[in-house]
Design a protein around this motif. Structure first.
Motif, short mmCIF file in Angstrom:
data_model
loop_
_atom_site.label_atom_id
_atom_site.label_comp_id
_atom_site.label_asym_id
_atom_site.label_seq_id
_atom_site.Cartn_x
_atom_site.Cartn_y
_atom_site.Cartn_z
N LEU A 200 -48.27 110.73 78.47
CA LEU A 200 -47.76 109.37 78.65
C LEU A 200 -46.34 109.21 78.11
O LEU A 200 -45.48 108.64 78.77
CB LEU A 200 -48.68 108.36 77.96
N ILE A 201 -46.11 109.71 76.92
CA ILE A 201 -44.80 109.54 76.30
C ILE A 201 -43.73 110.31 77.07
O ILE A 201 -42.60 109.85 77.22
CB ILE A 201 -44.85 109.93 74.81
N ALA A 202 -44.08 111.46 77.61
CA ALA A 202 -43.12 112.26 78.38
C ALA A 202 -42.65 111.53 79.64
O ALA A 202 -41.55 111.78 80.14
CB ALA A 202 -43.72 113.60 78.75
N LYS A 203 -43.45 110.60 80.15
CA LYS A 203 -43.11 109.88 81.37
C LYS A 203 -42.35 108.58 81.13
O LYS A 203 -41.97 107.90 82.07
CB LYS A 203 -44.39 109.58 82.16
N LEU A 204 -42.13 108.23 79.85
CA LEU A 204 -41.42 106.98 79.55
C LEU A 204 -39.94 107.11 79.91
O LEU A 204 -39.34 108.18 79.71
CB LEU A 204 -41.55 106.64 78.07
N PRO A 205 -39.35 106.03 80.40
CA PRO A 205 -37.91 106.08 80.67
C PRO A 205 -37.13 106.21 79.35
O PRO A 205 -37.50 105.60 78.36
CB PRO A 205 -37.62 104.74 81.35
N ASN B 228 -33.60 106.17 76.84
CA ASN B 228 -32.46 105.30 76.55
C ASN B 228 -32.73 103.83 76.86
O ASN B 228 -31.88 103.13 77.38
CB ASN B 228 -31.20 105.78 77.28
N THR B 229 -33.94 103.39 76.53
CA THR B 229 -34.28 101.99 76.69
C THR B 229 -34.26 101.34 75.31
O THR B 229 -34.01 101.98 74.30
CB THR B 229 -35.68 101.82 77.31
N SER B 230 -34.55 100.07 75.27
CA SER B 230 -34.59 99.37 73.98
C SER B 230 -35.87 99.69 73.21
O SER B 230 -35.99 99.32 72.05
CB SER B 230 -34.47 97.86 74.19
N GLY B 231 -36.81 100.38 73.82
CA GLY B 231 -38.06 100.73 73.17
C GLY B 231 -37.88 101.84 72.14
O GLY B 231 -36.80 102.41 71.97
N LYS B 232 -38.96 102.15 71.44
CA LYS B 232 -38.95 103.18 70.40
C LYS B 232 -39.74 104.42 70.79
O LYS B 232 -39.42 105.52 70.37
CB LYS B 232 -39.52 102.62 69.10
N LEU B 233 -40.80 104.26 71.57
CA LEU B 233 -41.69 105.38 71.85
C LEU B 233 -41.04 106.49 72.67
O LEU B 233 -41.43 107.65 72.55
CB LEU B 233 -42.97 104.88 72.53
N TRP B 234 -40.05 106.17 73.48
CA TRP B 234 -39.39 107.22 74.27
C TRP B 234 -38.69 108.22 73.37
O TRP B 234 -38.41 109.35 73.76
CB TRP B 234 -38.41 106.62 75.28
N MET B 235 -38.41 107.83 72.10
CA MET B 235 -37.72 108.73 71.16
C MET B 235 -38.65 109.80 70.57
O MET B 235 -38.17 110.73 69.92
CB MET B 235 -37.09 107.92 70.03
#
Length: 113
Positions: free
Chosen positions: A39-44, A46-53
């Motif tokens: 799931l985390i690998a599929k997140l966009p 450079n967004t304002s979120g934290k989980l993509w990091m």
């Protein structure tokens, strides 16, 4: 590839750091690592979120403030789930994020492969 979760009562010390106090591991989860990594690998990025990091190949640390911000991403992450294992992984993650946000000085460590 998988991402395990560890909740510590303080910032874990990397080998180059010196401190008299060692943080204590409060709890850890190895059960849903594969589904969480998918799931985390599929997140966009450079967004304002934290989980993509979260890096699925290295360790990533969230303090209580970052964990609290990441909690707002849980509904979107649940919407991305396509199987029960992923839903369970997100629910597990949400519980760890809540505990980290509610425990002053704690850190949630995402342990990558």
């Amino acid at each position: 590839m998988g991402i395990d979760l560890q909740l510590h009562d303080g910032r874990p010390h990397w080998p180059s750091r010196r401190s008299k106090r060692k943080p204590t591991l409060i709890r850890q989860s190895f059960e849903h690592g594969e589904a969480l990594a998918e799931l985390i690998a599929k997140l966009p990025v450079n967004t304002s979120g934290k989980l993509w990091m979260v890096d699925p190949y290295n360790d990533t640390a969230f303090d209580g403030q970052v964990a609290e911000a990441a909690l707002r991403e849980i509904p979107d992450l649940l919407d991305r789930c396509t199987e029960d294992a992923q839903v369970q992984a997100v629910q597990d993650l949400a519980a760890y994020l809540k505990d980290c946000a509610a425990t002053p000085g704690s850190y949630l460590i995402f342990v990558g492969d």
